[in-house]
Design a protein around this motif. Structure first.
Motif, short mmCIF file in Angstrom:
data_model
loop_
_atom_site.label_atom_id
_atom_site.label_comp_id
_atom_site.label_asym_id
_atom_site.label_seq_id
_atom_site.Cartn_x
_atom_site.Cartn_y
_atom_site.Cartn_z
N HIS A 41 13.32 23.86 -4.92
CA HIS A 41 13.62 23.27 -3.62
C HIS A 41 12.58 22.22 -3.23
CE1 HIS A 41 16.93 25.91 -2.76
NE2 HIS A 41 16.19 27.00 -2.86
N TYR A 42 11.36 22.39 -3.71
CA TYR A 42 10.29 21.49 -3.31
C TYR A 42 10.53 20.09 -3.86
CZ TYR A 42 5.59 19.96 -2.06
OH TYR A 42 4.53 19.29 -1.49
N ASP A 43 10.30 19.07 -3.03
CA ASP A 43 10.47 17.68 -3.42
C ASP A 43 9.14 17.14 -3.96
OD1 ASP A 43 11.03 15.02 -3.76
OD2 ASP A 43 11.78 14.67 -1.73
N PHE A 44 8.99 17.15 -5.27
CA PHE A 44 7.74 16.74 -5.89
C PHE A 44 7.50 15.24 -5.74
CE2 PHE A 44 8.79 20.70 -7.99
CZ PHE A 44 7.57 21.34 -8.06
N SER A 45 8.55 14.46 -5.48
CA SER A 45 8.36 13.02 -5.35
C SER A 45 7.49 12.67 -4.15
CB SER A 45 9.72 12.31 -5.22
OG SER A 45 10.36 12.63 -3.99
N LYS A 46 7.44 13.56 -3.16
CA LYS A 46 6.65 13.31 -1.97
C LYS A 46 5.21 13.85 -2.08
CE LYS A 46 10.67 13.19 1.07
NZ LYS A 46 11.36 13.78 2.25
N ASN A 47 4.97 14.59 -3.15
CA ASN A 47 3.63 15.12 -3.37
C ASN A 47 3.45 15.42 -4.86
OD1 ASN A 47 1.03 16.17 -2.93
ND2 ASN A 47 1.79 18.20 -2.37
N PRO A 48 3.39 14.38 -5.69
CA PRO A 48 3.28 14.59 -7.14
C PRO A 48 2.02 15.37 -7.48
CG PRO A 48 3.76 12.29 -6.61
CD PRO A 48 3.40 12.95 -5.33
N ILE A 49 2.15 16.34 -8.37
CA ILE A 49 1.00 17.16 -8.74
C ILE A 49 0.15 16.43 -9.77
CG2 ILE A 49 0.24 19.37 -9.68
CD1 ILE A 49 2.85 20.59 -8.82
N THR A 50 -1.13 16.37 -9.49
CA THR A 50 -2.10 15.81 -10.44
C THR A 50 -3.19 16.85 -10.69
OG1 THR A 50 -3.54 14.87 -8.72
CG2 THR A 50 -1.70 13.49 -9.51
N GLU A 51 -3.89 16.68 -11.78
CA GLU A 51 -4.98 17.60 -12.08
C GLU A 51 -6.03 17.58 -10.97
OE1 GLU A 51 -7.23 20.44 -13.92
OE2 GLU A 51 -5.20 19.79 -14.44
N GLU A 52 -6.30 16.40 -10.45
CA GLU A 52 -7.31 16.27 -9.40
C GLU A 52 -6.84 16.89 -8.09
OE1 GLU A 52 -7.90 13.47 -12.63
OE2 GLU A 52 -6.16 13.84 -11.34
N GLY A 53 -5.56 16.72 -7.76
CA GLY A 53 -5.01 17.33 -6.55
C GLY A 53 -4.97 18.83 -6.66
N PHE A 54 -4.58 19.32 -7.84
CA PHE A 54 -4.55 20.76 -8.11
C PHE A 54 -5.94 21.37 -7.95
CE2 PHE A 54 -5.50 23.96 -11.37
CZ PHE A 54 -4.61 24.97 -11.03
N GLN A 55 -6.95 20.71 -8.53
CA GLN A 55 -8.31 21.24 -8.46
C GLN A 55 -8.84 21.21 -7.03
OE1 GLN A 55 -9.79 22.92 -10.67
NE2 GLN A 55 -8.59 22.43 -12.50
N LEU A 56 -8.51 20.17 -6.26
CA LEU A 56 -8.91 20.14 -4.86
C LEU A 56 -8.26 21.30 -4.12
CD1 LEU A 56 -10.03 18.98 -2.23
CD2 LEU A 56 -8.13 17.33 -2.22
N GLY A 57 -6.97 21.51 -4.33
CA GLY A 57 -6.28 22.63 -3.69
C GLY A 57 -6.87 23.97 -4.09
N ARG A 58 -7.27 24.08 -5.34
CA ARG A 58 -7.90 25.31 -5.83
C ARG A 58 -9.20 25.58 -5.10
NH1 ARG A 58 -9.96 25.78 -12.10
NH2 ARG A 58 -10.65 27.97 -12.11
N HIS A 59 -10.02 24.55 -4.92
CA HIS A 59 -11.27 24.72 -4.17
C HIS A 59 -10.99 25.14 -2.72
CE1 HIS A 59 -13.36 22.74 -7.52
NE2 HIS A 59 -14.50 23.12 -6.95
#
Length: 339
Positions: A41-59
């Protein structure tokens, strides 16, 4: 003169390429949808996952800076080894030892969810964290103050720069980073999944349990996610202390009284205690509840009659439910506390 212009042109092109490379410095992460699974259901086009974004979210997920007194993080109630929920108490605990009103939900396969929280109070993953952040019995904080604290951190300035190309922290980017981490919490490699991929086979007990599951449970806990976006009344009596009326709190509709979101059963072996208020500690207790359910107003037709399982049936059903355990997911180092 011509050579000078040519050299200048080459220099400009080189600088342009270098600038473009500097801007495009994030590393995209491909979100793989398992074979025969529905579209997320999630629209990835509005928030593409990147390694850097993932790691920021992880922190951010593991950092207690998200709470008013810097004592509670998202991970305080959502532990990886227990399917990103908690098991040490029935109701969530917040800052200053305050006790919440519900058991935390497992954070698994959230890309396929339309609504979040037991009552569906959040309709998008990007805004879901606002509920625990602002809850007075959880983090008791404001997003504005979280942003202010993060902006003062040199580490987070670098992390935001790497993830989004700006060291300026905003509420929107903070929530998007958290979403990128939570979206990657995908569980799809349990024994059940391996059986579906014809890599292994169920034991005799597990197969009997699977057959019972398809008859008695699959109408709500739909394969392969073993969840649904439905809100149902599952015959629980209301806790007079908590007085939790479920989805009716959101919709004000009488028919939503005591209806709660149907949770995933993936990794159910480790996500106890069960139900919205954590009243059941074991899967056997849960099955006994459905085995003796009483027909009452608001209960869906699928639950109108008790399952009438024998003791052996209950053993087989639990054996099948344990095949939904995904140890690779529960112990994946990429989801653990960032070093």
């Amino acid at each position: 003169m011509k050579t000078q212009y040519q050299n200048s042109f080459v220099l400009i092109v080189v600088l342009f390429i270098c600038a473009a490379f500097a801007i495009q410095k994030t590393t995209p992460i491909y979100f793989e949808v398992p074979k025969n699974w529905p579209k997320p259901h999630y629209d990835f086009s509005k928030n593409p996952i990147t390694e850097e974004g993932f790691q920021l979210g992880r922190h951010l997920f593991y950092d207690p800076i998200m709470s008013r007194d810097s004592t509670i993080s998202c991970a305080s109630c959502h532990l990886q080894s227990t399917g990103f929920t908690h098991v040490d108490h029935d109701l969530s605990h917040g800052i200053e030892g305050k006790i919440g009103t519900r058991n935390s939900m497992a954070l698994i396969n959230l890309a396929w969810s339309k609504d979040f929280l037991w009552d569906g109070g959040a309709n998008h993953l990007d805004v879901q964290p606002l509920n625990p952040i602002t809850s007075p019995v959880e983090m008791d904080e404001t997003l504005e103050h979280v942003v202010s604290k993060l902006q003062k951190s040199e580490q987070y300035q670098h992390l935001f720069e790497a993830a989004f190309g700006t060291s300026k922290v905003t509420g929107q980017l903070t929530l998007k980073a958290l979403s990128q981490f939570m979206l990657m919490l995908k569980s799809s490699n349990s024994k059940y999944d391996k059986v579906m991929r014809h890599e292994v086979s169920f034991s005799e007990n597990e197969q009997k349990g699977y057959d019972l599951f398809k008859i008695n449970c699959a109408s709500c806990h739909t394969e392969p996610l073993f969840a649904s976006d439905k809100f149902e009344n599952n015959g629980l009596s209301i806790d007079v202390t908590l007085n939790d009326i479920g989805r009716m709190k959101i919709t004000n509709k009488e028919e939503d009284y005591m209806r709660f979101k149907v949770p995933t059963l993936r990794n159910i072996q480790f996500t106890f205690p069960y139900m919205h208020d954590g009243r059941f500690k074991t899967l056997t207790e849960v099955i006994k509840h459905y085995n003796s359910i009483q027909k009452s107003k608001g209960i869906p037709k699928e639950l109108a009659e008790p399952m009438r399982l024998t003791d052996n049936d209950r053993v087989d059903l639990v054996a099948f439910l344990k095949t939904l355990t995904d140890t690779e997911f529960l112990f994946d180092p990429r989801f653990s506390f960032p070093k």
